[in-house]
Enzyme design. Structure first.
Site, PDB file in Angstrom:
ATOM      1  N   LEU A   1       0.854  -1.189   0.000  1.00 20.90           N
ATOM      2  CA  LEU A   1       0.000   0.000   0.000  1.00 20.90           C
ATOM      3  C   LEU A   1       0.886   1.235   0.000  1.00 20.90           C
ATOM      4  O   LEU A   1       1.967   1.237   0.600  1.00 20.90           O
ATOM      5  CB  LEU A   1      -0.905   0.018   1.235  1.00 20.90           C
ATOM      6  CG  LEU A   1      -1.969  -1.081   1.336  1.00 20.90           C
ATOM      7  CD1 LEU A   1      -2.678  -1.001   2.687  1.00 20.90           C
ATOM      8  CD2 LEU A   1      -2.967  -0.993   0.199  1.00 20.90           C
ATOM      9  N   ASP A   2       0.427   2.308  -0.649  1.00 25.36           N
ATOM     10  CA  ASP A   2       1.167   3.566  -0.627  1.00 25.36           C
ATOM     11  C   ASP A   2       1.301   4.064   0.811  1.00 25.36           C
ATOM     12  O   ASP A   2       0.515   3.702   1.692  1.00 25.36           O
ATOM     13  CB  ASP A   2       0.452   4.625  -1.464  1.00 25.36           C
ATOM     14  CG  ASP A   2       0.483   4.310  -2.951  1.00 25.36           C
ATOM     15  OD1 ASP A   2       1.338   3.506  -3.374  1.00 25.36           O
ATOM     16  OD2 ASP A   2      -0.353   4.870  -3.675  1.00 25.36           O
ATOM     17  N   ALA A   3       2.277   4.933   1.027  1.00 24.33           N
ATOM     18  CA  ALA A   3       2.545   5.431   2.377  1.00 24.33           C
ATOM     19  C   ALA A   3       1.310   6.067   3.006  1.00 24.33           C
ATOM     20  O   ALA A   3       1.058   5.906   4.210  1.00 24.33           O
ATOM     21  CB  ALA A   3       3.690   6.437   2.346  1.00 24.33           C
TER      22      ALA A   3
END
Length: 239
Positions: A101-103
């Site tokens: 998942l993106d930050a």
């Protein structure tokens, strides 16, 4: 799995130490010396260190983590802290994330050391559904009750043409929660897919939260983790 990984998973050796022993011809697979750390081995192979007993890999681990915002889906820290800071376990270097998942994205993160299992979780040909709660910049016009924006639902179901992609996105399911909140179910994981899909229809994603992967549902507070149940592990088809 790779031979060097098998050695690490069945001993206390580091990856560097395992590679040194393999290159020195000290590792036997089915009675023969194998000198390639990347050689593929299986659980039914007879693997041992020269002069030692047969090695048995530690049981695979399957973990659910509720990923906080501003954390990295990575084994190491970077601009933000790694999600592995939340997991107090030994041999975390053997673990990897099944579907990063993106930050700034929160929610369900699956972590394992079983490469075959994680491959099937996010391989689009196996159609494992992922459910995301999407918070949008602009309101979607229309009533909240009943049939809402059937045209938009149809576009997501038919597939969208994203910039730089040759193939349409696979059919996706769109459910409306409020004018700026929807649930999106997809079966693939292209680069920044949700953000690009909503940009394609003239909107923008403000926040993303993954709630479910296949039959595995997030059920714990932010920053907490637990082992998956046997039923949850087996819910991911293995081909």
């Amino acid at each position: 799995m790779r031979l060097d990984k098998f050695l690490c998973k069945s001993t206390q050796l580091t990856r560097h130490e395992a590679c040194e022993l393999i290159l020195a011809g000290k590792v036997l697979v089915n009675g023969e010396s194998v000198v390639s750390p990347s050689a593929q081995v299986h659980e039914n192979n007879h693997i041992r260190l020269e002069g030692g007993q047969r090695l048995t890999a530690r049981a695979s681990r399957y973990i659910m983590l509720h990923k906080p915002a501003d954390t990295l889906s990575s084994n190491v820290d970077g601009d933000h802290p790694s999600v592995f800071n939340f997991i107090n376990l030994e041999h975390t270097s053997e673990l990897h994330i099944a579907g990063r998942l993106d930050a700034d994205t929160t929610g369900l993160l699956l972590i394992t050391d079983d490469g075959r299992w994680s491959f099937n979780v996010f391989n689009p040909k196996y159609h494992c559904e992922k459910v995301y709660r999407v918070y949008l910049r602009d309101s979607i016009e229309g009533e909240i009750a009943g049939e809402i924006d059937a045209e938009l639902k149809a576009r997501f179901k038919q597939g969208l043409d994203l910039q730089g992609e040759q193939a349409l996105t696979l059919p996706a399911k769109l459910e409306f929660v409020s004018p700026k909140e929807v649930l999106l179910t997809i079966t693939e994981g292209r680069y920044h897919q949700m953000k690009r899909m909503f940009a394609r229809v003239g909107n923008r994603v403000n926040a993303l939260h993954r709630e479910q992967v296949g039959k595995i549902k997030l059920d714990m507070p932010v920053g907490q983790w637990r082992y998956l149940t046997r039923e949850e592990i087996d819910s991911i088809p293995q081909y």
